[in-house]
Every structure is written in C-alpha cells, then in structure tokens.
Design a protein around this motif. Sequence first.
Motif, PDB file in Angstrom:
ATOM      1  N   LEU A  42      38.676   1.741 -35.623  1.00  0.00           N
ATOM      2  CA  LEU A  42      37.757   0.820 -36.294  1.00  0.00           C
ATOM      3  C   LEU A  42      37.961   0.833 -37.807  1.00  0.00           C
ATOM      4  CD1 LEU A  42      34.479   1.384 -34.259  1.00  0.00           C
ATOM      5  CD2 LEU A  42      35.825  -0.720 -34.360  1.00  0.00           C
TER       6      LEU A  42
ATOM      7  N   VAL B 112      29.821  -4.009 -38.133  1.00  0.00           N
ATOM      8  CA  VAL B 112      29.566  -3.786 -36.709  1.00  0.00           C
ATOM      9  C   VAL B 112      28.071  -3.869 -36.460  1.00  0.00           C
ATOM     10  CG1 VAL B 112      29.785  -2.171 -34.787  1.00  0.00           C
ATOM     11  CG2 VAL B 112      31.609  -2.313 -36.509  1.00  0.00           C
TER      12      VAL B 112
ATOM     13  N   ALA C  10      31.953  -6.224 -33.382  1.00  0.00           N
ATOM     14  CA  ALA C  10      32.452  -6.141 -34.755  1.00  0.00           C
ATOM     15  C   ALA C  10      32.783  -7.546 -35.232  1.00  0.00           C
ATOM     16  CB  ALA C  10      33.694  -5.257 -34.818  1.00  0.00           C
TER      17      ALA C  10
ATOM     18  N   VAL D 210      33.585  -4.043 -29.273  1.00  0.00           N
ATOM     19  CA  VAL D 210      34.061  -2.725 -29.689  1.00  0.00           C
ATOM     20  C   VAL D 210      34.400  -1.843 -28.493  1.00  0.00           C
ATOM     21  CG1 VAL D 210      33.420  -0.602 -30.909  1.00  0.00           C
ATOM     22  CG2 VAL D 210      32.832  -2.835 -31.882  1.00  0.00           C
TER      23      VAL D 210
END
Length: 377
Positions: free
Chosen positions: A13, A96, A101, A357
Amino acid sequence: MKEFIGANQQPMLELIENLVNIDSGSYLKSGIDKVGEILAEEYKMIGFETEVHEQEVFGNNLVIRHPEAEAPEIMLIAHLDTVFPEGTAEKRPFHVADDLAHGPGVIDMKASHATALFAIKALMDSGSSAYKNVVLVLNTDEEIGSISSRSLIEKVAADKKYALVLEPAQNGQLVSERKGGGKYFLKAYGKSAHAGIEPENGASAIEELARKILKLHALSEPEGGITVNVGLIKGGTSVNTIAPFAEAGIDLRIETPEDGERLDRAIKEICSYTETPGTTVELTGHITRPAWVLTDAARTLIDVIAEEGMKLGITLSHEKSGGGSDANLTAHIGIPSIDGMGPVGGNAHQETEYLVVSSLTERTLLLANVIERLSGK
C-alpha cells in the motif's frame, strides 16, 4: 508465499501511495519517468536489471528481467501512464477508507505494479526459481493506444509462451477478448471569406467536415459491435467568416481483424474526395489495436489460471471487454494472452476510481502461483 505476501500488505500500500501521488498522464513525461525510476529502483534492490528505452516525447519504456533469466517464457505487461491531467494527485491524493483505496490511477493501474513486484518477491522468498522465467515490460502510453511502445511490446513478446497483462480485474474476472480500435484524424482545408459581404468567394472547411462526419457515423454497425465516432471537432476563425480550416478526431471500434480491414478501407474511401467546391481533405491514422479474439491456446491458459484461483477459493470466469489493452498486441502476433491479472477495483478513469484493498494480497498470490505453475516449478 501466502504468509510472505500477507505480511507485506502495508509495504504494498505504501508503494501504491507513492506511485498514485505522482501525476503521470500519458503526455506528462517527467511524471511517468519518475514513476518508472521508482519501480526500476525497487527491482534493482531484488537483483533485477532494467533496460531503459528512452523516448523523446513520451515516457521511457522499461524492460525488466533478472540477469539469470536467459530465455524467459512469461511476459508481464503493465503501463505507467494514467488519463489524468497534471495537478490531479494534489487535488485528490491517495487515501484509504474502509476496504477501498482511492486516488488517480489507483486501479488503472498503479496497484498492479505492487502486485507484480511482490509476486516476484514472494517467489524469490519461497526459494522458487520461477522469477527467472519472467520479463516485464512497463510501457508509458497505453492509455493513448501504445503508440510508441507497440513495437517494443511485440518484439519482447515474439518468443514468449504466455503474456499476462496486469490490467485490473474490474468485475473480479479475467478478460479473454477485447475489441480492436483505430484512431484517425481528418483535416479539411477551404478558403476564408466574409460571411456577409462575399460568401461566394469562400469555401467552407466546416461544411466539408460536416458532410464527412455524417458519412463516417453511417459506417457504424451497432448490432455487429462496430462503432465509428467523431469525438472531437474544431475549426473556423470567427462566426462571421467562412471557415478556411476544420479538423476532426475519429474513433473506430471493431470486433474482428476482418472488420478492421473493411472499416479502414471504408474510412479512407470516404476521405478520398470532397463534395464542397474549393475544399481539400487530408486523413491520417490507422488501426492502433487489432481486435483480440479468443483462441484455443488462450483457453488453455485461462483454465490454468482458473485452477490456481480455485486453490485460493477464487472462482474466476472470463469475459469480453469493449476497451482495448496491450493484450490486443500480444494476442495479434499469436501469443496466448490473458488480461485482468491485476487486483480488483473499478470506476477507472473517474474521480471515484477505487482499489479493493483486500484483493491486493489475494491477487498477488494468484499471480505468483500462476507464474510458478506456468514455469513448471
């Protein structure tokens, strides 16, 4: 590999955030090159080498492989460019919210770069040598038809057994076929004159362009999946002047290679003459993406991917898409190709674009397993 990838969700991420917060629209070379440099450095840290294919106008295309990859059989393709103008990342940066996201290009396709990188890292961490069976092409102009990168993609793909394209799985599924398409640009030239005092001395480029637009749109065959759309027009100098110049951008979508040949001839025929006295026309452009039609070899590849998905509890089917991708190019030269190998998300090219995600680690593991399976490791 599952444990390794799961433990690295946060670093994935963080990489995506870094990439999303850099504007890299197709015509923003500086931003694209910055994204490419970040990824090249990431691969360098795990022992991979990057060939930089420099471009004067567009971003530099990258070919990445391990130095011990003597004859890799699997090609991964992921593009660095987005559709968003400069300044977009500052206005709506990566963030997020719950399991989604957001940010420009998050699913199309900056998350896919994390998927590819960490799939390879997982293979290396597991002791598998399948990472040596992979070559990656990161190209910089997919969103505008892979104008500068097509020849490189086809060259690298020529001796490969498989092409895995990391476009997002927007419906959670694979993509096995795509429409082909073309881009054409028509310019009309006339003669200016005062519209009130001496209109007879002018020749309207706009009139000629309008006549052409009607004929071009009439080529569409919606029932057959063929569309011809003039999506951009401009011309003229003032409202009270006979227009000396006008131009149009033409988009073509086709279902089969045969459709492409036929429609290409038809467009060129329409633009080979004029009907407005005193005008001339000039046509440029061509089929930029051949139609991608599902083959038996690609079906076999789909079966392998679906089997690997079932092992992870993922039920995968495949579908046809109306949009084009770089899989059109690899499939056209006979390489079994599959698309939609990236993570799950949606609303690409929109302000509401999102990445699921929770799909990030799942699809990274799937990619790693597929690479290992195809490598016979």
